[in-house]
Motif scaffolding. Structure first.
Motif, PDB file in Angstrom:
ATOM      1  N   ILE A  28       2.658   7.937  -2.255  1.00 18.45           N
ATOM      2  CA  ILE A  28       2.537   6.528  -1.900  1.00 18.45           C
ATOM      3  C   ILE A  28       3.880   5.828  -2.045  1.00 18.45           C
ATOM      4  N   GLN A  29       4.593   6.121  -3.132  1.00 19.59           N
ATOM      5  CA  GLN A  29       5.883   5.485  -3.365  1.00 19.59           C
ATOM      6  C   GLN A  29       6.861   5.788  -2.240  1.00 19.59           C
ATOM      7  N   PRO A  32       6.436   4.746   3.898  1.00 17.83           N
ATOM      8  CA  PRO A  32       6.716   3.396   4.397  1.00 17.83           C
ATOM      9  C   PRO A  32       5.517   2.757   5.096  1.00 17.83           C
ATOM     10  N   LEU A  33       4.596   3.593   5.587  1.00 14.78           N
ATOM     11  CA  LEU A  33       3.460   3.100   6.364  1.00 14.78           C
ATOM     12  C   LEU A  33       2.177   3.681   5.781  1.00 14.78           C
ATOM     13  N   MET A  34       1.230   2.779   5.441  1.00 15.99           N
ATOM     14  CA  MET A  34       0.007   3.214   4.774  1.00 15.99           C
ATOM     15  C   MET A  34      -1.198   2.453   5.308  1.00 15.99           C
ATOM     16  N   CYS A  44      -8.668   4.014  -1.633  1.00 19.20           N
ATOM     17  CA  CYS A  44      -7.310   4.298  -2.079  1.00 19.20           C
ATOM     18  C   CYS A  44      -6.322   4.031  -0.958  1.00 19.20           C
ATOM     19  N   LEU A  45      -5.038   3.954  -1.315  1.00 21.27           N
ATOM     20  CA  LEU A  45      -3.962   3.897  -0.339  1.00 21.27           C
ATOM     21  C   LEU A  45      -3.729   5.295   0.212  1.00 21.27           C
ATOM     22  N   GLU A  46      -3.469   5.365   1.518  1.00 22.91           N
ATOM     23  CA  GLU A  46      -3.274   6.656   2.166  1.00 22.91           C
ATOM     24  C   GLU A  46      -2.087   6.566   3.124  1.00 22.91           C
ATOM     25  N   PRO A  47      -1.103   7.452   3.007  1.00 24.38           N
ATOM     26  CA  PRO A  47       0.031   7.426   3.941  1.00 24.38           C
ATOM     27  C   PRO A  47      -0.420   7.684   5.376  1.00 24.38           C
ATOM     28  N   CYS A 128      -3.854  -5.546  -3.817  1.00 26.11           N
ATOM     29  CA  CYS A 128      -2.672  -6.217  -4.368  1.00 26.11           C
ATOM     30  C   CYS A 128      -2.323  -5.675  -5.749  1.00 26.11           C
ATOM     31  N   ASP A 129      -3.335  -5.431  -6.569  1.00 26.83           N
ATOM     32  CA  ASP A 129      -3.079  -4.849  -7.891  1.00 26.83           C
ATOM     33  C   ASP A 129      -2.426  -3.482  -7.760  1.00 26.83           C
ATOM     34  N   GLU A 130      -2.903  -2.693  -6.797  1.00 30.87           N
ATOM     35  CA  GLU A 130      -2.352  -1.352  -6.595  1.00 30.87           C
ATOM     36  C   GLU A 130      -0.903  -1.421  -6.118  1.00 30.87           C
ATOM     37  N   LEU A 131      -0.623  -2.295  -5.155  1.00 31.68           N
ATOM     38  CA  LEU A 131       0.729  -2.386  -4.599  1.00 31.68           C
ATOM     39  C   LEU A 131       1.725  -2.954  -5.605  1.00 31.68           C
TER      40      LEU A 131
END
Length: 287
Positions: A28-29, A32-34, A44-47, A128-131
């Protein structure tokens, strides 16, 4: 294993393959695009691995909107005050493409884009908490928004933009697009609620409620239908980008106008689709 156990084993194997696991934080770190993805009770966040790059110079006839969004984004990535943005107007006029093009322009300076669908807007606080745990600047991109008044995602976005005790982290902005200026359906009957008080027009509660969300975006960028010459300019631009040699420009012009007539719109999207179709046929015939 007995024959009776085999269906259970196959089902267990299938469930294991479908198991929803969050990507490692390192992925994730570096992404650039998720997108924010939900499956069942897990999110969850996913690339995003594959996307079509759009360049600012390819977006014609929206210079005012480009300049405004670029300026706001440059302020943001340079740690100056910047606003959440609502891009509104008819379909196919470049709203979503402009957000993607601005991301492409500034991703080399640390800008990152997170796509969030309307169905996942109720997770905005969690997103927002995750980012906020990661370094860099994030644009939360909400495309093609429209709501009903009682939609829970509408209320979540409204509170997050301005009204919650918890604020949006400094490394996050929200860019949203919609075909509706106020994101909600508007009815003629609502105008009857307006009152004239001491010579001033005061909207009724229904209209005030609809204004309350869109007004929480600091910047409104309006997009409008293209006229015939603008439509043709965009079509010829994409033909040039495709490397097509245009012999009879009048023939291409008439074909482009016929395409728009059949599609029922002279939008930028329609112009690009025409150019893709014409270029494909022209290049195929040259083989």
């Amino acid at each position: 294993m007995t024959n009776k156990d085999k269906p259970v084993s196959r089902l267990t194997s299938m469930l294991n393959r479908l198991k929803f696991t969050a990507p490692h934080p390192g992925r994730i770190q570096a992404a650039p695009l998720m997108r924010w993805r939900s499956r069942g009770d897990a999110s969850c966040l996913e690339p995003i691995r594959h996307s079509r790059e759009i360049r600012l110079e390819d977006l014609l006839c929206i210079e005012r909107q480009k300049a405004a969004l670029q300026s706001n984004t440059e302020q943001f990535i340079n740690d100056y005050p910047a606003n959440n943005v609502l891009l509104w107007g008819p379909r196919g006029t470049g709203k979503s493409s402009l957000v993607k093009a601005v991301f492409s322009e500034y991703r080399g300076q640390g800008l990152r884009l997170v796509e969030v669908t309307r169905d996942n807007l109720t997770d905005l606080h969690d997103i927002c908490d995750e980012l906020s745990r990661f370094t860099g600047k994030f644009i939360i991109f909400c495309d093609d928004l429209s709501f009903d008044v009682n939609d829970p995602s509408y209320k979540t976005l409204k509170v997050l933009l301005d009204g919650s005790v918890s604020d949006i982290p400094d490394n996050i902005l929200i860019y949203a697009t919609s075909n509706r200026r106020h994101l909600l359906p508007e009815y003629r009957s609502e105008n009857l609620e307006a009152r004239n008080i001491d010579g001033e027009i005061h909207h009724g509660e229904s209209v005030e409620e609809k204004l309350s969300l869109s007004e929480r975006f600091g910047i409104w960028l309006s997009f409008h239908p293209f006229n015939q010459e603008q439509y043709l300019q965009i079509a010829f631009h994409w033909l040039d980008r495709a490397g097509v040699t245009i012999g009879d420009s009048d023939q291409v012009r008439q074909a482009a106008l016929q395409w728009a007539l059949e599609k029922g719109t002279r939008s930028g999207r329609s112009a690009a689709q025409f150019a893709r179709d014409w270029a494909g046929k022209a290049l195929l015939s040259e083989q």
